[in-house]
Design an enzyme around this catalytic site. Sequence first.
Site, PDB file in Angstrom:
ATOM      1  N   ARG A 186      28.584  25.750  51.771  1.00  0.00           N
ATOM      2  CA  ARG A 186      27.935  24.631  51.117  1.00  0.00           C
ATOM      3  C   ARG A 186      28.668  23.356  51.561  1.00  0.00           C
ATOM      4  NH1 ARG A 186      28.657  28.526  46.915  1.00  0.00           N
ATOM      5  NH2 ARG A 186      26.687  29.321  46.086  1.00  0.00           N
ATOM      6  N   LYS A 230      31.166  27.212  43.812  1.00  0.00           N
ATOM      7  CA  LYS A 230      30.191  27.175  42.719  1.00  0.00           C
ATOM      8  C   LYS A 230      30.412  28.347  41.771  1.00  0.00           C
ATOM      9  CE  LYS A 230      25.207  26.744  41.977  1.00  0.00           C
ATOM     10  NZ  LYS A 230      23.888  26.711  42.632  1.00  0.00           N
ATOM     11  N   HIS A 232      22.320  22.072  53.843  1.00  0.00           N
ATOM     12  CA  HIS A 232      22.055  23.353  53.199  1.00  0.00           C
ATOM     13  C   HIS A 232      21.104  24.215  54.029  1.00  0.00           C
ATOM     14  CE1 HIS A 232      23.277  25.340  49.524  1.00  0.00           C
ATOM     15  NE2 HIS A 232      22.086  25.922  49.460  1.00  0.00           N
ATOM     16  N   ARG A 270      23.068  26.611  56.027  1.00  0.00           N
ATOM     17  CA  ARG A 270      23.496  27.769  55.226  1.00  0.00           C
ATOM     18  C   ARG A 270      22.361  28.783  55.103  1.00  0.00           C
ATOM     19  NH1 ARG A 270      26.902  29.523  50.753  1.00  0.00           N
ATOM     20  NH2 ARG A 270      25.655  30.110  48.936  1.00  0.00           N
ATOM     21  N   HIS A 297      27.154  34.671  46.153  1.00  0.00           N
ATOM     22  CA  HIS A 297      26.141  34.873  45.114  1.00  0.00           C
ATOM     23  C   HIS A 297      26.630  35.897  44.099  1.00  0.00           C
ATOM     24  CE1 HIS A 297      22.667  33.495  47.962  1.00  0.00           C
ATOM     25  NE2 HIS A 297      23.329  32.489  47.447  1.00  0.00           N
ATOM     26  N   TYR A 315      16.084  35.630  51.075  1.00  0.00           N
ATOM     27  CA  TYR A 315      16.063  35.531  52.540  1.00  0.00           C
ATOM     28  C   TYR A 315      15.261  36.651  53.189  1.00  0.00           C
ATOM     29  CZ  TYR A 315      19.613  32.063  51.592  1.00  0.00           C
ATOM     30  OH  TYR A 315      20.271  30.958  51.107  1.00  0.00           O
TER      31      TYR A 315
END
Length: 376
Positions: free
Chosen positions: A235, A260, A325, A328, A351, A360
């Site tokens: 990120r 995050k 982004h 990414r 994640h 994805y």
Amino acid sequence: MKLNKHITLKHLLIKEEQCIGIQFNSDKVIESLIKQLPSTKWSKLYNMAYITNSKSNLNLIFQTFRGVAWVNCNYFFNDRTIAKTNIATDVKWFRDRPDKQNFKQCPEEYLQKLELKKYSNSTIKSYVHNFEAFINHYKDIELLNLDENDIRKYLQKLIREKRSNSYINIAINAIKFYYEMVLGMPNRFYSIERPRKEFKLPKVLSKEEILSIIDHTNNLKHRCIVSLLYSSGLRRSELLDLKIADIDSKRMVIRVEQAKGNKDRYTVLNKSVLDDLRKYFKVYSPKAYLFEAAIPGNKYSPSSVLKIVVNAAKKAGINEKVGPHMLRHSFATHLLESGVDIRYIQLLLGHNSTKTTEIYTHVATNNFMKIKDLLS
């Protein structure tokens, strides 16, 4: 002992008095016990019984329903835990802003609560911006006098302004933060409707387009920034927080600290990127952060990273809007297309669940290529 009956406690504000709302399905036993509580009343607006919010009344509820019904307190005691992070929370600039005429600034207790809970600086900025927009919309009304209908009218205004669903959700969170966290009334506006969650597929570039963007960067520093965003799936904020010591050339990994969700993780380090980083280090000699501003020791700015990516994409002849982004997203998609297990991709991206990473699978084309051409 398994209890088949249950009640749910919720915070209510009725005639400026904090109350304990008691929600339950129709049941004669529960109704009888609720009537035994002191000064019980019924709210037609919220469709539940309620009593004055006090510690003694809360204890009395638990005593009354012990062994009879399960007391669900998830809404009543729901609170955000303080983040376990050392990243500095900056609210000073909000406090030091010059006063604007006829403009209500964010209450000090709101800023203090954000600071104590150590929300990220980006969250603080969006919360303060959205809450100030809300309180200035109702600048002539005391906040405690606002109800669910007032919130709905404000949200309808945002919808008429064609604000995105994500913007409206942040606005709701910012408003709820004041009532739930600052005033201590969790789930104050639990009946406020949120926009339906949108299902948007991530935009992805081809490997050829990525390589072209890298080739069209202005200098070695810019090349390293774009290459890391893509080849390590970082990120933008994670890239800017990287320290020199986070690059582990022996294990060929990058340590991403307090990303995050306040989580640490490792992601991959590409050999060609490492070679460029070594050259970059000799030329730029960063002191603290891997990528620094003109003043040594100061972090590179997010806007500078955006400009680097946008300008390189334009030079590469890519017409669509390209941002950090998107690199990414491309990283994750290309790994999936090359046969990497989705669980590994989940770990590399940081994640919490593979459900997030599964987005994805909708844009990876490797399985589409196997589908027989129906026109041949």
